[in-house]
Design a protein around this motif. Structure first.
Motif, PDB file in Angstrom:
ATOM      1  N   TYR A  51      -6.475   4.129  23.881  1.00  0.00           N
ATOM      2  CA  TYR A  51      -6.748   3.329  25.084  1.00  0.00           C
ATOM      3  C   TYR A  51      -6.369   4.109  26.334  1.00  0.00           C
ATOM      4  N   ARG A  52      -5.167   4.679  26.333  1.00  0.00           N
ATOM      5  CA  ARG A  52      -4.727   5.451  27.493  1.00  0.00           C
ATOM      6  C   ARG A  52      -5.668   6.614  27.781  1.00  0.00           C
TER       7      ARG A  52
ATOM      8  N   LEU B 209       1.177   1.664  34.377  1.00  0.00           N
ATOM      9  CA  LEU B 209       0.417   0.527  33.870  1.00  0.00           C
ATOM     10  C   LEU B 209      -0.650   0.131  34.880  1.00  0.00           C
TER      11      LEU B 209
ATOM     12  N   GLN C 158      -4.356   0.186  36.944  1.00  0.00           N
ATOM     13  CA  GLN C 158      -5.720  -0.034  36.470  1.00  0.00           C
ATOM     14  C   GLN C 158      -6.327   1.283  35.994  1.00  0.00           C
TER      15      GLN C 158
ATOM     16  N   SER D   9       3.331  -3.379  22.443  1.00  0.00           N
ATOM     17  CA  SER D   9       2.126  -3.033  23.197  1.00  0.00           C
ATOM     18  C   SER D   9       2.366  -3.107  24.703  1.00  0.00           C
TER      19      SER D   9
ATOM     20  N   PHE E  70      -0.066  -3.042  26.824  1.00  0.00           N
ATOM     21  CA  PHE E  70      -1.278  -3.598  27.421  1.00  0.00           C
ATOM     22  C   PHE E  70      -1.715  -4.870  26.685  1.00  0.00           C
TER      23      PHE E  70
ATOM     24  N   SER F 291      -5.205  -6.351  27.364  1.00  0.00           N
ATOM     25  CA  SER F 291      -6.407  -5.581  27.046  1.00  0.00           C
ATOM     26  C   SER F 291      -6.496  -5.159  25.585  1.00  0.00           C
TER      27      SER F 291
END
Length: 297
Positions: free
Chosen positions: A103-104, A115, A117, A143, A145, A148
């Motif tokens: 994801y990152r 963290l 956007q 987590s 995030f 998301s």
């Protein structure tokens, strides 16, 4: 000081890079879990993880070794016109470290303390599933995030469970398929527990559900190592291990299944990890996904 390594070759979706990735030197073997059962599977020692649900998997196969092979801005290149949020599915996510790293990387959040956007100009919702309830709970608790990235305890081979669950998730976004799927060191566990037919069913299911599929097959030597671990523990062998007709070069065999039987095409091989696993990106040609929304919708 030695000269810096050369930059990676540019990646152009639709360009085939064959043969498959060259094999690096043999490294420590292991596997990430698949989902042949929905019951909790405690694993006090790494060798006692016959479903691949290793409790400390990321310590001996660090996520950074995978994501470093992927080019920056991959989502922008794959979905240049998509204005809506992108949906991803990670099958066999273990305790979530690799899911978060993916994801990152995909959203350009290289700074782990940030963290903010996404910098990649894309919004991604990632659904991560695993058979091991304890690992999923760990993933949820750690987590960064939670808005998301969703983690779910799911047996991906149980159609009665997966169909309503995945349909419900997709329905929240008015969708019937995912934009991209991730299958990282999962195919061997599906194969060992469900046989050749189970592997084919699994790949057909993923290809019908995802426009793009990033897959990391375990090589055949990992099958032998997994069987050897069970024998050392005095446990019964995998039900299908000695009867598998799909064997040998598993990256090539899985590529053949996806391209010949599942209406996908090989877009790119991003290279191989130091533990000899290729990262292969496939794309649906559209004929196996009726009702798919166009990427730019």
């Amino acid at each position: 000081m030695p000269p810096p390594p050369p930059p990676p070759e540019p990646f152009f979706p639709g360009t085939f890079l064959r043969p498959l990735c060259p094999r690096p030197a043999l490294a420590r073997e292991g596997g990430k879990m698949a989902a042949p059962s929905s019951a909790p599977l405690p694993c006090p020692e790494p060798g006692a993880a016959p479903y691949g649900n290793f409790p400390n998997y990321s310590r001996f196969h660090p996520p950074e070794a995978r994501v470093s092979l992927l080019p920056d801005g991959l989502l922008r290149r794959l979905f240049p016109a998509a204005a809506r949020p992108l949906l991803g599915l990670d099958v066999g996510c273990n305790s979530g470290e690799l899911s978060v790293a993916l994801y990152r990387h995909l959203l350009g959040l290289q700074d782990k303390s940030s963290l903010e956007q996404p910098a990649a100009g894309k919004d991604l919702h990632l659904l991560c599933c695993d058979i091991d309830a304890a690992l999923i709970e760990r993933a949820r608790q750690s987590s960064p995030f939670p808005a998301s990235i969703s983690f779910a305890n799911l047996d991906i081979m149980d159609s009665a469970s997966r169909e309503p669950f995945l349909s419900s998730y997709l329905g929240r976004f008015g969708r019937s398929t995912f934009d991209i799927g991730f299958c990282m060191s999962v195919t061997m566990w599906i194969h060992l527990h469900h046989g050749d037919s189970g592997l084919r069913e699994f790949l057909a299911f993923l290809s019908s559900l995802c426009e793009y599929l990033l897959i990391e097959p375990q090589p055949w030597k990992c099958y032998r190592a997994a069987a050897r671990r069970l024998r050392k523990l005095g446990r019964n062998d995998f039900d299908h291990f000695r009867s598998l007709a799909i064997n040998g070069d598993m990256a090539e065999r899985i590529t053949q299944i996806l391209t010949k039987d599942c209406a996908m095409e090989l877009v790119c091989c991003f290279g191989s990890t130091s533990w000899d696993r290729s990262l292969l990106l496939f794309k649906s040609n559209g004929s196996n996904q009726e009702g798919r929304e166009p990427s730019g919708s």
